[in-house]
Design a protein around this motif. Structure first.
Motif, mmCIF file in Angstrom:
data_model
loop_
_atom_site.group_PDB
_atom_site.id
_atom_site.type_symbol
_atom_site.label_atom_id
_atom_site.label_comp_id
_atom_site.label_asym_id
_atom_site.label_seq_id
_atom_site.Cartn_x
_atom_site.Cartn_y
_atom_site.Cartn_z
ATOM 1 N N SER A 4 0.809 -1.216 0.000
ATOM 2 C CA SER A 4 0.000 0.000 0.000
ATOM 3 C C SER A 4 0.843 1.268 0.000
ATOM 4 O O SER A 4 0.313 2.366 0.160
ATOM 5 N N GLY A 5 2.165 1.140 -0.151
ATOM 6 C CA GLY A 5 3.020 2.315 -0.086
ATOM 7 C C GLY A 5 3.997 2.392 -1.240
ATOM 8 O O GLY A 5 3.948 1.617 -2.192
ATOM 9 N N ILE A 6 4.934 3.357 -1.139
ATOM 10 C CA ILE A 6 5.931 3.595 -2.173
ATOM 11 C C ILE A 6 7.240 2.916 -1.776
ATOM 12 O O ILE A 6 7.688 3.015 -0.641
ATOM 13 N N VAL A 7 7.850 2.221 -2.740
ATOM 14 C CA VAL A 7 9.173 1.634 -2.543
ATOM 15 C C VAL A 7 10.101 2.228 -3.602
ATOM 16 O O VAL A 7 9.811 2.158 -4.799
ATOM 17 N N ILE A 8 11.199 2.812 -3.141
ATOM 18 C CA ILE A 8 12.190 3.414 -4.040
ATOM 19 C C ILE A 8 13.424 2.528 -4.044
ATOM 20 O O ILE A 8 14.018 2.267 -2.993
ATOM 21 N N VAL A 9 13.819 2.030 -5.218
ATOM 22 C CA VAL A 9 14.970 1.128 -5.341
ATOM 23 C C VAL A 9 16.016 1.779 -6.237
ATOM 24 O O VAL A 9 15.741 2.065 -7.409
ATOM 25 N N GLU A 10 17.207 2.029 -5.675
ATOM 26 C CA GLU A 10 18.293 2.579 -6.500
ATOM 27 C C GLU A 10 19.306 1.494 -6.827
ATOM 28 O O GLU A 10 19.813 0.811 -5.940
ATOM 29 N N PHE A 11 19.606 1.346 -8.122
ATOM 30 C CA PHE A 11 20.661 0.457 -8.595
ATOM 31 C C PHE A 11 21.917 1.301 -8.801
ATOM 32 O O PHE A 11 21.878 2.325 -9.476
ATOM 33 N N TYR A 12 23.050 0.864 -8.234
ATOM 34 C CA TYR A 12 24.272 1.652 -8.256
ATOM 35 C C TYR A 12 25.473 0.764 -8.551
ATOM 36 O O TYR A 12 25.390 -0.465 -8.527
ATOM 37 N N THR A 13 26.604 1.410 -8.834
ATOM 38 C CA THR A 13 27.886 0.704 -8.956
ATOM 39 C C THR A 13 28.916 1.449 -8.111
ATOM 40 O O THR A 13 28.714 2.603 -7.737
ATOM 41 N N ASP A 14 30.033 0.786 -7.842
ATOM 42 C CA ASP A 14 31.050 1.370 -6.967
ATOM 43 C C ASP A 14 31.715 2.606 -7.582
ATOM 44 O O ASP A 14 32.044 3.549 -6.880
ATOM 45 N N ALA A 15 31.952 2.583 -8.891
ATOM 46 C CA ALA A 15 32.708 3.654 -9.544
ATOM 47 C C ALA A 15 31.795 4.686 -10.189
ATOM 48 O O ALA A 15 32.115 5.249 -11.225
ATOM 49 N N CYS A 16 30.687 4.955 -9.559
ATOM 50 C CA CYS A 16 29.675 5.841 -10.155
ATOM 51 C C CYS A 16 29.431 7.043 -9.255
ATOM 52 O O CYS A 16 28.626 6.970 -8.321
ATOM 53 N N PRO A 17 30.098 8.185 -9.505
ATOM 54 C CA PRO A 17 29.886 9.375 -8.690
ATOM 55 C C PRO A 17 28.445 9.875 -8.736
ATOM 56 O O PRO A 17 27.927 10.384 -7.744
ATOM 57 N N THR A 18 27.800 9.731 -9.901
ATOM 58 C CA THR A 18 26.412 10.174 -10.020
ATOM 59 C C THR A 18 25.505 9.369 -9.098
ATOM 60 O O THR A 18 24.513 9.884 -8.579
ATOM 61 N N CYS A 19 25.862 8.096 -8.873
ATOM 62 C CA CYS A 19 25.077 7.259 -7.956
ATOM 63 C C CYS A 19 25.118 7.828 -6.541
ATOM 64 O O CYS A 19 24.107 7.847 -5.829
ATOM 65 N N VAL A 20 26.298 8.286 -6.126
ATOM 66 C CA VAL A 20 26.443 8.861 -4.791
ATOM 67 C C VAL A 20 25.551 10.082 -4.642
ATOM 68 O O VAL A 20 24.882 10.275 -3.622
ATOM 69 N N ARG A 21 25.511 10.916 -5.689
ATOM 70 C CA ARG A 21 24.682 12.122 -5.629
ATOM 71 C C ARG A 21 23.193 11.778 -5.633
ATOM 72 O O ARG A 21 22.398 12.416 -4.949
#
Length: 482
Positions: A395-412
């Motif tokens: 009944s709610g929102i789930v936010i899933v982020e897929f990332y990699t270790d060498a990804c500065p944009t992922c950190v942001r």
């Protein structure tokens, strides 16, 4: 004859006044700008020195402004750290050979904060230069007032305007090899471009891709990249050069890129391909500036040439507004040059503040950002756990982020998601998945780019984000789904 001269003088004066009105300034009006208590009372919250943009130019400007004990606010925008955050090792930053671009920017930012610069993760939506203090509006709708402004919003990578690019962006098309190279292990990819950026993308892909074809529109790469091509021929058998070549179309199966249509010397060829990396230059981030607020060149760069002798080397068409870095530089486009430009711009701005007799009275209401509560993204490593989490939040929102270790944009992007979770703490939960280590989950959800953020509601995918999104836009997206 005398009447003709008088008439000519009137016409010239009219032209000068018209130009001044067009670009939001009167040539005499700024001579009257003086900092008074009346100014501070009528304009609150006030920012003596506003830096718009958080790359090499913005952070360097923030450092120098804060070091002079002037209340300096840096609006970092959607891409804190700028383009250097998405490069690998940098060898030409003075004093720091072979250093990760992210590490360089982290150090400059930390040094600016050490001297008192206020870092704000907000994006400026518009600037009004017809009033002084200058009016700034954030994406959240807040209005702020700045006595002086340095614009350092940088530039963003260009994409080709050919069929298939919009359809497959984030599904086999990207501009960041350092972020996405691991997705293309033992695959065939194309790099589009003929300069240093294309060479760097290819080098990032060498350890992963089976074959890398660099498509160059002209008959040769740029001179600065020529030595690397010689190196490719000797050291890297997986890199191939293709000259006089244009991409005409990108094809796929609706989920991912599969083929590309090339035209070489007028002959078309359809090739099987797994990924396309664009490295064809950048466009200045000036879309947020209304045409009548600042003078821009026809290619969108801010004009700092026309007024440099009068108000400083980084002066724009509006006295008190300065520009630095790639947003105003269509020639050098180097991080070191941008940093130097940022320093020059803030020195010009400090000179302007002295000109208007700025001195804090201690009674002003200076802008201070709101404190924010951050949410947490829980790590997920298996299909079973992810399925359980999705079912548990039917009944709610789930936010899933897929990332990699060498990804500065992922950190942001993690920071963006964390702030959103803090704001909607009882209505959404956050999960994070390592896109390479949990490759089975990535394949199930057709993840081909980092960061990728999936938003689920009632167990169904409602939105997919394959690039960095501003805090304001991401909050609005989640709010619209609740």
């Amino acid at each position: 004859m005398q009447i003709k001269r008088m008439l000519f003088g009137v016409i010239c004066l009219s032209v000068v006044i018209a130009i001044g009105i067009k670009y939001g300034r009167s040539f005499s009006a700024h001579q009257e700008h003086k900092y008074t208590q009346a100014i501070t009372s009528a304009h609150s919250p006030l920012i003596p020195l506003a830096i718009i943009g958080g790359g090499p130019a913005g952070y360097s400007a923030g450092l120098y402004g804060a070091r002079q004990k002037v209340h300096t606010v840096v609006f970092e925008g959607a891409r804190p750290g700028g383009q250097l955050m998405e490069t690998s090792y940098v060898d030409n930053w003075p004093g720091n050979p072979h250093t990760l671009g992210k590490d360089i920017m982290d150090k400059v930012r930390a040094q600016a904060v050490l001297f008192g610069a206020v870092m704000v993760p907000l994006t400026i939506k518009s600037i009004n230069t017809r009033t002084w203090p200058f009016e700034l509006e954030t994406h959240e709708g807040d209005k702020l007032y700045a006595l002086s402004v340095v614009i350092a919003t940088g530039a963003t990578p260009k994409l080709l305007d050919v069929p298939g690019v919009k359809t497959y962006w984030g599904r086999g098309i990207t501009t960041c090899a350092i972020c996405d190279a691991p997705f293309y292990k033992d695959k065939d990819v194309i790099v589009v471009g003929g300069g240093d950026a294309a060479v760097e993308e290819a080098l990032q892909l060498v350890g992963y891709a089976k074959s890398i074809t660099i498509c160059v529109r002209g008959s040769a790469v740029r001179p600065s990249a020529a030595s690397f091509v010689e190196r490719f021929n000797k050291e890297y058998s997986s890199i191939h050069m293709l000259y006089n070549t244009n991409i005409k179309q990108i094809l796929g199966d609706d989920a991912h890129v599969q083929k590309v249509v090339l035209e070489t010397n007028g002959v078309k060829d359809v090739r099987d391909i797994d990924g396309v990396f664009f490295a064809i230059g950048h466009k200045p981030n000036t879309d947020w500036i209304a045409p009548d607020m600042l003078k821009l060149h026809k290619d969108g760069f801010i004009d700092i040439d026309s007024h440099s002798q009068s108000w400083g080397s980084q002066s724009t068409s509006v006295h008190g507004v300065f520009a630095a870095g790639d947003v105003a530089d269509n020639r050098y486009r180097q991080a070191g040059v941008a940093s130097g430009d940022g320093i020059k711009a803030v020195l010009d701005a400090l000179s302007f503040l002295r000109e208007i007799s700025f001195e804090s009275t201690g009674k002003e209401t200076f802008f201070v950002p709101k404190s924010r509560v951050l949410g947490e993204l829980l790590p997920v490593t298996s299909h079973e756990v992810l399925s359980q989490k999705l079912k548990a939040r039917d009944s709610g929102i789930v936010i899933v982020e897929f990332y990699t270790d060498a990804c500065p944009t992922c950190v942001r992007m993690v920071k963006v998601v964390q702030q959103t979770l803090g704001e909607f703490k009882d209505q959404a939960i956050g999960l994070k998945v390592h896109a390479i280590k949990s490759a089975d989950i990535s394949r199930t959800y057709a993840i081909a780019k980092a960061p990728t953020v999936l938003i689920f509601k009632n167990g169904s995918e409602m939105a997919r984000i394959t690039d960095l999104m501003s805090q304001q836009d991401f909050n609005a997206l989640i709010k619209g789904l609740l």
